[in-house]
Design an enzyme around this catalytic site. Structure first.
Site, PDB file in Angstrom:
ATOM      1  N   PRO H  11       0.809  -1.231   0.000  1.00  0.00           N
ATOM      2  CA  PRO H  11       0.000   0.000   0.000  1.00  0.00           C
ATOM      3  C   PRO H  11       0.836   1.272   0.000  1.00  0.00           C
ATOM      4  O   PRO H  11       1.827   1.358   0.712  1.00  0.00           O
ATOM      5  CB  PRO H  11      -0.808  -0.126   1.288  1.00  0.00           C
ATOM      6  CG  PRO H  11      -0.043  -1.046   2.153  1.00  0.00           C
ATOM      7  CD  PRO H  11       0.638  -2.008   1.227  1.00  0.00           C
ATOM      8  N   ASN H  12       0.409   2.214  -0.818  1.00  0.00           N
ATOM      9  CA  ASN H  12       0.954   3.567  -0.908  1.00  0.00           C
ATOM     10  C   ASN H  12       2.286   3.635  -1.635  1.00  0.00           C
ATOM     11  O   ASN H  12       2.805   4.735  -1.853  1.00  0.00           O
ATOM     12  CB  ASN H  12       1.107   4.192   0.505  1.00  0.00           C
ATOM     13  CG  ASN H  12      -0.240   4.338   1.192  1.00  0.00           C
ATOM     14  OD1 ASN H  12      -1.135   4.996   0.674  1.00  0.00           O
ATOM     15  ND2 ASN H  12      -0.397   3.691   2.333  1.00  0.00           N
ATOM     16  N   ARG H  19       5.370  10.916  -2.316  1.00  0.00           N
ATOM     17  CA  ARG H  19       5.286  10.811  -0.852  1.00  0.00           C
ATOM     18  C   ARG H  19       6.647  10.979  -0.180  1.00  0.00           C
ATOM     19  O   ARG H  19       7.578  10.272  -0.534  1.00  0.00           O
ATOM     20  CB  ARG H  19       4.743   9.402  -0.553  1.00  0.00           C
ATOM     21  CG  ARG H  19       4.647   8.981   0.854  1.00  0.00           C
ATOM     22  CD  ARG H  19       4.356   7.483   0.879  1.00  0.00           C
ATOM     23  NE  ARG H  19       4.209   6.997   2.228  1.00  0.00           N
ATOM     24  CZ  ARG H  19       4.328   5.723   2.590  1.00  0.00           C
ATOM     25  NH1 ARG H  19       4.582   4.805   1.666  1.00  0.00           N
ATOM     26  NH2 ARG H  19       4.201   5.360   3.839  1.00  0.00           N
ATOM     27  N   TYR H  24      11.596   8.387   0.781  1.00  0.00           N
ATOM     28  CA  TYR H  24      11.398   7.385  -0.270  1.00  0.00           C
ATOM     29  C   TYR H  24      12.089   7.713  -1.595  1.00  0.00           C
ATOM     30  O   TYR H  24      11.989   6.951  -2.550  1.00  0.00           O
ATOM     31  CB  TYR H  24       9.895   7.186  -0.519  1.00  0.00           C
ATOM     32  CG  TYR H  24       9.169   6.657   0.691  1.00  0.00           C
ATOM     33  CD1 TYR H  24       9.188   5.290   0.970  1.00  0.00           C
ATOM     34  CD2 TYR H  24       8.519   7.502   1.571  1.00  0.00           C
ATOM     35  CE1 TYR H  24       8.558   4.792   2.092  1.00  0.00           C
ATOM     36  CE2 TYR H  24       7.880   7.009   2.696  1.00  0.00           C
ATOM     37  CZ  TYR H  24       7.899   5.669   2.958  1.00  0.00           C
ATOM     38  OH  TYR H  24       7.280   5.170   4.074  1.00  0.00           O
ATOM     39  N   ASN H  75       7.545  -5.784  -0.363  1.00  0.00           N
ATOM     40  CA  ASN H  75       7.522  -4.581   0.461  1.00  0.00           C
ATOM     41  C   ASN H  75       6.064  -4.387   0.867  1.00  0.00           C
ATOM     42  O   ASN H  75       5.270  -3.849   0.100  1.00  0.00           O
ATOM     43  CB  ASN H  75       8.026  -3.366  -0.326  1.00  0.00           C
ATOM     44  CG  ASN H  75       8.013  -2.122   0.535  1.00  0.00           C
ATOM     45  OD1 ASN H  75       7.390  -2.107   1.597  1.00  0.00           O
ATOM     46  ND2 ASN H  75       8.703  -1.081   0.083  1.00  0.00           N
ATOM     47  N   ALA H  78       2.691  -0.531   5.117  1.00  0.00           N
ATOM     48  CA  ALA H  78       2.184  -0.517   6.490  1.00  0.00           C
ATOM     49  C   ALA H  78       1.573  -1.858   6.898  1.00  0.00           C
ATOM     50  O   ALA H  78       1.467  -2.145   8.095  1.00  0.00           O
ATOM     51  CB  ALA H  78       1.136   0.600   6.652  1.00  0.00           C
ATOM     52  N   GLU H  99      11.780  -9.768   2.756  1.00  0.00           N
ATOM     53  CA  GLU H  99      11.077  -8.533   3.138  1.00  0.00           C
ATOM     54  C   GLU H  99      11.985  -7.345   2.851  1.00  0.00           C
ATOM     55  O   GLU H  99      13.137  -7.345   3.286  1.00  0.00           O
ATOM     56  CB  GLU H  99      10.802  -8.640   4.646  1.00  0.00           C
ATOM     57  CG  GLU H  99      10.197  -7.438   5.291  1.00  0.00           C
ATOM     58  CD  GLU H  99      10.190  -7.587   6.818  1.00  0.00           C
ATOM     59  OE1 GLU H  99      10.846  -8.518   7.361  1.00  0.00           O
ATOM     60  OE2 GLU H  99       9.534  -6.759   7.476  1.00  0.00           O
ATOM     61  N   HIS H 101      12.283  -2.873   2.616  1.00  0.00           N
ATOM     62  CA  HIS H 101      11.726  -1.553   2.955  1.00  0.00           C
ATOM     63  C   HIS H 101      12.658  -0.469   2.431  1.00  0.00           C
ATOM     64  O   HIS H 101      13.874  -0.626   2.472  1.00  0.00           O
ATOM     65  CB  HIS H 101      11.579  -1.397   4.470  1.00  0.00           C
ATOM     66  CG  HIS H 101      10.681  -2.417   5.068  1.00  0.00           C
ATOM     67  ND1 HIS H 101       9.318  -2.341   5.002  1.00  0.00           N
ATOM     68  CD2 HIS H 101      10.944  -3.568   5.730  1.00  0.00           C
ATOM     69  CE1 HIS H 101       8.780  -3.391   5.603  1.00  0.00           C
ATOM     70  NE2 HIS H 101       9.745  -4.163   6.045  1.00  0.00           N
ATOM     71  N   ARG H 108      12.225   4.592  12.629  1.00  0.00           N
ATOM     72  CA  ARG H 108      11.131   5.566  12.464  1.00  0.00           C
ATOM     73  C   ARG H 108      10.099   5.433  13.596  1.00  0.00           C
ATOM     74  O   ARG H 108      10.458   5.048  14.702  1.00  0.00           O
ATOM     75  CB  ARG H 108      10.495   5.368  11.077  1.00  0.00           C
ATOM     76  CG  ARG H 108      11.510   5.693   9.960  1.00  0.00           C
ATOM     77  CD  ARG H 108      10.908   5.467   8.599  1.00  0.00           C
ATOM     78  NE  ARG H 108       9.800   6.404   8.336  1.00  0.00           N
ATOM     79  CZ  ARG H 108       8.846   6.205   7.436  1.00  0.00           C
ATOM     80  NH1 ARG H 108       8.866   5.094   6.720  1.00  0.00           N
ATOM     81  NH2 ARG H 108       7.886   7.087   7.248  1.00  0.00           N
TER      82      ARG H 108
END
Lengths: 145, 145, 145, 145, 145, 145, 145, 145, 145, 145, 145, 145
Positions: H11-12, H19, H24, H75, H78, H99, H101, H108
């Site tokens: 998502p996103n 963003r 990013y 990835n 959230a 995984e 990121h 964070r």
């Protein structure tokens, strides 16, 4: 000479009779104070009764009781649950203090489960409505001899 | 012109000398205040000293200090541990504030381990009895130049 | 007859305009109160506005509102997060109370995430600066009919 | 005869002047040690200053201080927050120890809020940069007489 | 040119009028949407209203709003309490978003006390039933000028 | 001129090949170091490799890297989970540091879920056995240009 | 006809007089039971007194009290803190039950702070030694009329 | 025959470039996908790249990968922090999954510290921006032989 | 051939006899070591005894024991409560290890309740002063046959 | 007329027979669905069976069941543990819902201990493999009369 | 005259030999009791051995031991982890009590990590199977002189 | 030969029909036991039914079931939530045990959310009133073949 008791009603207790009658009864605080005074007299105590919504005022009264009161009956209302300042005041003045509550606080909402003042009180009586005060007088009769 | 310090004693500190002498010493607050005043004078500060058991009064005094005090020495007593309102007041007035305590609060009961006002104070001094105040004056001498 | 609103500003809100303008805006509380009064008048309410840094004072005012105010707009400031005594007062007086905040409290420091008074308020409005008060008036317009 | 102070700087303090100057100042540890030595001399103490990044080394030094030092000034750096072994060492050697920190640790990241060594220190001074050390010397002047 | 608002109803809100009328009112979502549309028109906004039970759909709509909507009114339903993905979407699109709820969520079950989207919303309005939406429109009128 | 990498193996990593081969592989650390050196050479880096079981030693090496290493590859072993002193060292030296682990630490015992050093590392690579180190070299190749 | 009270002493209370006299007094349970019986008679109650260290036995007695006792005075000893089975028994029999304790349980070890039976008792009395039982009789005199 | 990799962006991530560019990067997802494809080709993999904001869609794709993909690069955005359903899907399909990121998630906000999918992934790579994907390809090159 | 035991005393144990004699006894560590040696001889073991305040040194010794010691008796002092690195070392060397403590650690301060090394020890013996070591030898006599 | 049951399989249950056969059995979902259908018929129910990996889809189906299904059998898979949105949907539609699981979820990983949907289900059956579904049909036979 | 030991086996220990032989060994409790008796005789103690699954029975036996036993060896089984009533009984009778366990309880399931009776025992021995009892006898030989 | 089931009702279940009929139904336990017996007969089981309020008695019965019962149906009442001793007994006897509850325990008070016996039961059935027992018999019919 008669022993002197100081009764302190904490925040919102002035609304007794108005506030949740199912929990606190329908008599006004004035009526209850009359009963407390009569019961003290009958049991051989003099007493002084005060009410305040102010944490600082309650602390001031606890301090002023030094050298004057032989026992304190304190219903600290919601301050029971977070006022470490009242905790410290009771510890400092070294007068026996009995914690009272109209309702059985451990049986109500979560935030009422913890009493931060209990560790510095000689005992606690909860759940008997206005009789909690009268039972505290009974208790002082057994303690203050 | 001399820098002005505001010293605020919080709840129950008026009982110093009476309350747990093993922790707080046996001098009265009046005697301690004399020493604070003398030390300020010797170190070139003017000072004003106040005590209250009322959270709201302490906040009022912090507000009034704006434009008048150059530094604040605050012993917030038990309010240290839960008064986010005093936290907000210190943050709002933007005068450097030093947190002091008679005892080493992290070495006592659990509820005294957290200071909610520390995050908005420039520093903290704890555990030296009345000397905590004098050390705060030493500290302001090093800071306010 | 016009409905009466009681607006209570809690601790440190008297410093609005001075305190963190980025969060609270740069208008003084006096100016904001003027806008609140004007907006009340325009929307057909009478209003009374008060500010105190004293938890006990806020409780007293809530009590005095019984029989006089039709709605309460309360910005309890930092007391929002720990004053169970104010919680009890709102519950006792049974006047619809709207909780307001300048900032979106859930978006700030951790200790501002919990509102202990929310469970006894009819609703809450947060994050719109001074407009939070005006929106509460809008809300009462929709509720109090 | 002069009292002897032992000053121990813990992990990463050798990088002072390099590491986050906004928090720790821009003077090197060598310069700060000079100031500490001069201040000790002026105040009538002899002193010995050491730095190590090794938890075990700090414990060894605390042990060796027995019979030699009259007071210890310890900035345990990050070990403050988890070294129960240093806690035990301070408790064992029974020399008065003052905990110092450059920054006001309760005002920084969460993991810096707890001091596991505070319970065995006579006091703590935090937030005054290099002056925290000098204030500890002031404190020993008031304590060690 | 008129400002455009996007209203998003989250999971289960399509059952409004059916689901717990004591909490959510007895009007259908269709009726409420009519009122929202009428109120937007009256206040000078164009609006678009959508409902989905799908977390991913809500995120898609938030993305599509970029460059088209000037403000978002979001009732994320139960996703409010755990959808960090919606949190990230609101943060990414950078359109002012107001969180609304029919009920005062802090006054209901524990799992409804935390809003994970609040930190990225400009404000929140809760507890006024369908009026929460209308008050959000009032709020945008004060914000979007 | 070639970039210089510093590879630090933390506690118990010298037992690789002996310790839980299912998790850490059956090659000795000496063999793995050979592969790391060869890969560095092939990718155009010089490198220096060290191992210690001493927290303080690891901190010393991190300090000594200032001005000498362009990147650090750190497998802090169990110190990963509680050494705030190593955290502070990485933050102080300001050399980009990549955290590596043989195993996917979030997939093992609870105490391995938290990395206290991650917040001061540029990235982390875990779960690829000895290849975690080689991938960190790949990463520095992409970062250090 | 006289009201009947059932007094139940829980685990270890048979050792009263032997166990920590500073907390529980130096009279034997036999002597205390005599006082309880005499006080009941004087106040117009019949009573039955029992002691058991067995959780199940206490539950059986609570069940048997149905239709026989008008009030129960229960000192559940350490079972107070974890016996949800006794909690359920009190809830099931629907006879008013007062929880008593010799000591002020909130002022002792942590594990004694929680009473799992309080939520199903009409009230609680703690901290008055053997008088806690007598005060419970006073309380039933006020309640059972 | 070439090994097949499936790359799933959660998502996103479609908003990459828009963003928070500081976190990013400023390249669009389209550009990044080009680089991923080129890198796969260069390293001898075929690949398929997908993006969805829908938790259920991601699960469907993971299921469809059975018998088709040799490795998965995920990835989960959230969803990483709460989707036990994705956790179960990865565990069920038994294809090695890495995984990735963009940012070092442990550095964070608090809610990003826990990865609920890590326990079922072979490894994780975080903090290298778009390079996290390329490093995962490097990793598969070392693993899938 | 005789079995070989390695006895490791951790931090601050060198101060035994000096440190809290009420807890640790008044014999010096030298005297205790003599008793341990004599007891080993009598029971047919050879032994080697070491003490260090350094976590890393203890780990090094545990590693060196591989191939030399048949059993380890470890009093890890305060490291017991947080050294996951020692935990990993014991797990790695695969020599049976018995955890010993002078005092009954579960009966002292809170931070001593958790042993992070217990999960990798074959057993633990606490509360018998110096006899804890002798009992561990008794235990190895029963185990190592 | 026959009662209608809706059986919903949640995420990853389509992989039954493939996924951990030790936990979920080796029959495919198609085979299990056949058994469920046969058993429904034998027990006098009509049934409809659906599977989705999409949280929103499951909510949609729950909504559509209003007025059509007399009972719901829901295996929400991993959504069981965090989908408050499904919780709200079950509460809203007011059709009796039985929660089923193949495995005894309280006996597996920690995150499977909490069911957020249990509070709105009439009952739950777990641990009997495919028989959990058949037992739920048995249960509806006893409930829906 | 010989010292008398009381050995109490708590719940489920009568099943030793049957229950998890890998953890508890394969000898029956009868056989183990024989060894305990023989060992006592050899070491110069008389002993009495009892087993009960009843919490109350164990408390009764502890009480009856007053004036008869010189030492108690208690394997409280699962009551170890929650029976504050047994805790109180041990504290009350003031006979030295050693806690024993077959297995190393801190190395097993989470709920076995806490011993609520440890604070009132002189020591604890865990992890040596039946030898834990014999080691406790060894321990009493060293203590009871 | 017929399989034998043992049904054990725990504390307070003898009051069924009296205690909260809304939760537990209005039939007496005697009537329910009749139905259980009839159902067993119909389904081809013999059965034995017992009830006790004593934790130890329940453990004894579980032990005695070895070699006699083929399956156990246990409603442990409030012991469900804290009796690790019953947990251990079930684990020890190795007879398949099904946990049953009248009400859906996860949907009631907080303290009823945790079942400490669930990890050692083959399955659990809750929320179907007396039918929970009958469903357990159905379950055994499927399991015990």
């Amino acid at each position: 000479m008669k022993k002197q008791l100081l009764v302190i009603h904490g925040p919102n207790i002035n609304l007794t009779g108005v506030r949740e009658p199912g929990v606190y009864g329908s008599e006004s605080l004035g009526q209850i104070d009359e009963e407390i005074r009569a019961y003290c007299e009958k049991e051989g105590f003099t007493c002084e009764i005060r009410q305040s919504n102010h944490e600082g005022q309650i602390i001031d009264w606890l301090h002023e009781a030094m050298g004057r009161a032989d026992g304190i009956i304190l219903n600290a209302g919601a301050y029971t649950h977070y006022s470490y300042a009242i905790h410290d005041a009771i510890a400092a003045v070294k007068i026996p203090c009995i914690e009272v509550h109209f309702s059985n606080i451990q049986a109500r909402n979560d935030f009422r489960h913890l009493s931060v003042i209990a560790p510095v009180c000689v005992g606690s009586i909860a759940g008997f409505g206005k009789n909690s005060y009268l039972l505290a007088i009974d208790a002082f009769k057994k303690i203050l001899v």
